[in-house]
Write an enzyme that holds these catalytic residues in place. Structure first.
Site, PDB file in Angstrom:
ATOM      1  N   CYS A  98       0.137   3.725   2.780  1.00 43.09           N
ATOM      2  CA  CYS A  98       0.608   3.136   4.046  1.00 43.09           C
ATOM      3  C   CYS A  98       2.100   3.390   4.224  1.00 43.09           C
ATOM      4  O   CYS A  98       2.564   3.708   5.313  1.00 43.09           O
ATOM      5  CB  CYS A  98       0.343   1.635   4.087  1.00 43.09           C
ATOM      6  N   CYS A 101       0.827  -1.211   0.000  1.00 39.57           N
ATOM      7  CA  CYS A 101       0.000   0.000   0.000  1.00 39.57           C
ATOM      8  C   CYS A 101       0.865   1.266   0.000  1.00 39.57           C
ATOM      9  O   CYS A 101       1.569   1.536   0.975  1.00 39.57           O
ATOM     10  CB  CYS A 101      -0.921  -0.044   1.224  1.00 39.57           C
TER      11      CYS A 101
END
Length: 124
Positions: free
Chosen positions: A33, A30
Site C-alpha cells: 500500500c 501495508c
C-alpha cells in the site's frame, strides 16, 4: 486533483455521481500500500477529470468487510455509478495509466446493457 479520504458515509455519494472514481483501499501497516500510494497520488494529479479516493481499511474495518476487501491494496474503479474494475494488488504506474485510459474509453451504454443483462439472469 489530490486524493481525498473517504468513509462509509461518503462512499456511496462519491461513487454514484457521474464520471470516474478510483478508490484505493489501503492500511498504514501495508508495505505494498505504501509503495502504491505515491503512484495513485501522481495519477490523481495527471487526471484532474477523475476523482481519486483513499479508504483506510483500519479506520473503516466494518465497511471494508462489507465491501469484501480481503487483501490490500485493493483498487476499485467506478464510472457513472457502476463498478467497472476491482483488483487486489499494487499496480505499476504504466498499468494504472493504461487502466484509466481504458475506463475513459468505455462505451457506458454498452456497460449498462451488460449490467442489466447480468441482473436479469441473476433474477431468474
Amino acid at each position: 486533483m489530490a486524493t481525498i479520504d473517504i468513509t462509509e458515509e461518503s462512499f456511496k455519494q462519491l461513487i454514484e455521481g457521474e464520471g470516474i472514481t478510483l478508490v484505493d483501499a489501503w492500511a498504514e501497516w501495508c508495505g505494498p500500500c505504501k509503495r502504491f500510494g505515491p503512484i495513485f497520488e501522481k495519477a490523481s494529479e495527471e487526471h484532474p477529470d477523475a476523482t481519486f479516493a483513499k479508504l483506510d481499511t483500519e479506520a473503516n474495518q466494518e465497511f471494508a468487510a462489507k465491501l469484501q476487501i480481503q487483501s490490500i491494496p485493493t483498487l476499485m474503479v467506478f464510472r457513472d455509478g457502476i463498478m467497472v474494475f476491482r483488483e487486489a494488488g499494487a499496480l505499476p504506474p504504466a498499468a494504472l495509466e493504461d487502466l484509466i485510459t481504458q475506463v475513459k474509453a468505455l462505451d457506458m451504454d454498452e456497460v449498462r446493457a451488460q449490467v442489466e443483462k447480468e441482473q436479469g439472469e441473476q433474477a431468474e
